[in-house]
Scaffold this motif. Structure first.
Motif, PDB file in Angstrom:
ATOM      1  N   ASP A  48    -110.199-100.291  -7.335  1.00  0.00           N
ATOM      2  CA  ASP A  48    -108.813 -99.735  -6.029  1.00  0.00           C
ATOM      3  C   ASP A  48    -108.549-101.387  -5.911  1.00  0.00           C
ATOM      4  OD1 ASP A  48    -108.576 -99.932  -3.251  1.00  0.00           O
ATOM      5  OD2 ASP A  48    -109.989 -98.562  -2.856  1.00  0.00           O
ATOM      6  N   LEU A  49    -107.123-101.263  -5.915  1.00  0.00           N
ATOM      7  CA  LEU A  49    -106.276-102.287  -5.666  1.00  0.00           C
ATOM      8  C   LEU A  49    -106.081-102.807  -4.498  1.00  0.00           C
ATOM      9  CD1 LEU A  49    -104.778-104.379  -7.143  1.00  0.00           C
ATOM     10  CD2 LEU A  49    -102.850-103.339  -7.612  1.00  0.00           C
ATOM     11  N   GLU A  50    -106.323-102.027  -3.053  1.00  0.00           N
ATOM     12  CA  GLU A  50    -106.284-102.181  -1.998  1.00  0.00           C
ATOM     13  C   GLU A  50    -107.566-103.053  -1.290  1.00  0.00           C
ATOM     14  OE1 GLU A  50    -104.734 -99.265   0.277  1.00  0.00           O
ATOM     15  OE2 GLU A  50    -102.629 -98.952  -0.596  1.00  0.00           O
ATOM     16  N   LYS A  51    -108.630-101.878  -1.723  1.00  0.00           N
ATOM     17  CA  LYS A  51    -109.348-102.391  -1.043  1.00  0.00           C
ATOM     18  C   LYS A  51    -109.888-104.311  -1.491  1.00  0.00           C
ATOM     19  CE  LYS A  51    -113.069 -99.147  -0.475  1.00  0.00           C
ATOM     20  NZ  LYS A  51    -114.320 -98.437  -0.652  1.00  0.00           N
ATOM     21  N   ALA A  52    -109.378-104.959  -2.905  1.00  0.00           N
ATOM     22  CA  ALA A  52    -108.848-105.870  -3.734  1.00  0.00           C
ATOM     23  C   ALA A  52    -108.079-106.872  -2.799  1.00  0.00           C
ATOM     24  CB  ALA A  52    -109.253-105.760  -5.494  1.00  0.00           C
ATOM     25  N   GLN A  53    -107.959-105.922  -2.459  1.00  0.00           N
ATOM     26  CA  GLN A  53    -106.886-107.821  -1.850  1.00  0.00           C
ATOM     27  C   GLN A  53    -107.356-107.393  -0.801  1.00  0.00           C
ATOM     28  OE1 GLN A  53    -103.353-104.440  -2.953  1.00  0.00           O
ATOM     29  NE2 GLN A  53    -102.079-106.367  -2.708  1.00  0.00           N
ATOM     30  N   PHE A 101    -110.878 -99.248 -19.626  1.00  0.00           N
ATOM     31  CA  PHE A 101    -111.786-100.310 -19.376  1.00  0.00           C
ATOM     32  C   PHE A 101    -112.400 -99.838 -18.348  1.00  0.00           C
ATOM     33  CE2 PHE A 101    -113.225-103.776 -16.733  1.00  0.00           C
ATOM     34  CZ  PHE A 101    -113.690-105.150 -17.662  1.00  0.00           C
ATOM     35  N   LEU A 102    -111.787 -99.472 -17.347  1.00  0.00           N
ATOM     36  CA  LEU A 102    -112.567 -98.660 -15.807  1.00  0.00           C
ATOM     37  C   LEU A 102    -113.589 -98.195 -16.380  1.00  0.00           C
ATOM     38  CD1 LEU A 102    -109.560 -99.881 -13.767  1.00  0.00           C
ATOM     39  CD2 LEU A 102    -111.905-101.037 -13.668  1.00  0.00           C
ATOM     40  N   GLN A 103    -113.198 -96.885 -17.315  1.00  0.00           N
ATOM     41  CA  GLN A 103    -114.241 -96.054 -17.936  1.00  0.00           C
ATOM     42  C   GLN A 103    -115.475 -96.035 -18.184  1.00  0.00           C
ATOM     43  OE1 GLN A 103    -111.716 -94.085 -20.523  1.00  0.00           O
ATOM     44  NE2 GLN A 103    -111.005 -92.435 -18.921  1.00  0.00           N
ATOM     45  N   LYS A 104    -115.020 -97.232 -18.517  1.00  0.00           N
ATOM     46  CA  LYS A 104    -116.955 -98.285 -19.366  1.00  0.00           C
ATOM     47  C   LYS A 104    -117.035 -98.839 -17.768  1.00  0.00           C
ATOM     48  CE  LYS A 104    -114.029 -98.665 -23.375  1.00  0.00           C
ATOM     49  NZ  LYS A 104    -113.476 -99.319 -24.782  1.00  0.00           N
ATOM     50  N   ASN A 105    -116.851 -99.348 -17.315  1.00  0.00           N
ATOM     51  CA  ASN A 105    -116.821-100.116 -16.591  1.00  0.00           C
ATOM     52  C   ASN A 105    -116.601 -99.777 -14.560  1.00  0.00           C
ATOM     53  OD1 ASN A 105    -117.666-102.763 -17.981  1.00  0.00           O
ATOM     54  ND2 ASN A 105    -115.688-102.113 -18.688  1.00  0.00           N
ATOM     55  N   GLU A 128    -106.712-112.977 -11.172  1.00  0.00           N
ATOM     56  CA  GLU A 128    -105.101-111.566 -11.742  1.00  0.00           C
ATOM     57  C   GLU A 128    -106.269-110.293 -11.455  1.00  0.00           C
ATOM     58  OE1 GLU A 128    -101.710-110.389 -14.094  1.00  0.00           O
ATOM     59  OE2 GLU A 128    -103.781-110.978 -15.729  1.00  0.00           O
ATOM     60  N   LEU A 129    -105.632-109.504  -9.645  1.00  0.00           N
ATOM     61  CA  LEU A 129    -106.014-108.579  -9.907  1.00  0.00           C
ATOM     62  C   LEU A 129    -105.446-107.441 -10.731  1.00  0.00           C
ATOM     63  CD1 LEU A 129    -106.452-108.517  -6.617  1.00  0.00           C
ATOM     64  CD2 LEU A 129    -107.983-109.629  -7.974  1.00  0.00           C
ATOM     65  N   LEU A 130    -105.901-105.985 -11.656  1.00  0.00           N
ATOM     66  CA  LEU A 130    -105.213-105.355 -12.821  1.00  0.00           C
ATOM     67  C   LEU A 130    -105.572-104.439 -11.947  1.00  0.00           C
ATOM     68  CD1 LEU A 130    -105.635-107.862 -15.338  1.00  0.00           C
ATOM     69  CD2 LEU A 130    -103.917-106.848 -14.605  1.00  0.00           C
TER      70      LEU A 130
END
Length: 164
Positions: free
Chosen positions: A45-50, A99-103, A85-87
């Protein structure tokens, strides 16, 4: 008194002479490894991370930038001496999606180190049997050429090299 005891019980510190310096054990390269540019973190969740880095921790956070060639959205968090760097995935074929499917909660994806000559680095690393994940450098998030080194050749870490 106490000062005398400290002076007599203090360990002797030996310094290396210049003939034994560490730098002489480093092979001569046609390119030079530079500073850590960033650590990349895959986030679901990019917005939450930001918000975490900007609103909770008070960091300077960039706008979201889409990088279709890499299949990601990126956001940079300034840390003074380096960046995060948030990806986040851009499309289903994004390497970050797999990557996110595994993590599921995200995690560290790669580190990025600057080099002064990316083409020379590629040539020399290939000679040393380090696999590079593309034939040619691609333009990265900072508008500079980048390559990625295979994590199995780098002790389990995906390493990005970026032209300084």
């Amino acid at each position: 008194g106490l000062l005398t005891r400290l002076q007599t019980s203090a360990p002797t510190i030996r310094t290396l002479s210049s003939s034994n310096s560490f730098s002489q054990n480093v092979p001569n390269c046609l390119w030079k490894l530079g500073r850590l540019n960033h650590v990349a973190i895959a986030v679901p969740d990019l917005e939450k991370a930001q918000s975490l880095y900007k609103d909770v921790l008070g960091a300077q956070v960039s706008e979201t930038v889409a990088l279709p060639e890499h299949g990601v959205y990126t956001v940079f968090v300034e840390l003074g001496n380096t960046k995060l760097e948030l990806l986040h995935p851009l499309g289903e074929k994004s390497p970050i999606a797999s990557f996110l499917q595994k993590n599921k909660t995200g995690g560290m994806h790669h580190i990025c180190i600057e080099v002064d000559d990316i083409k020379a680095a590629m040539t020399e690393l290939k000679k040393k049997k380090i696999r590079i994940l593309s034939e040619e450098p691609k333009i990265g998030a900072h508008g500079k050429p980048v390559i990625f080194l295979h994590p199995k050749d780098c002790h389990g870490v995906l390493v990005e090299l970026e032209q300084a």
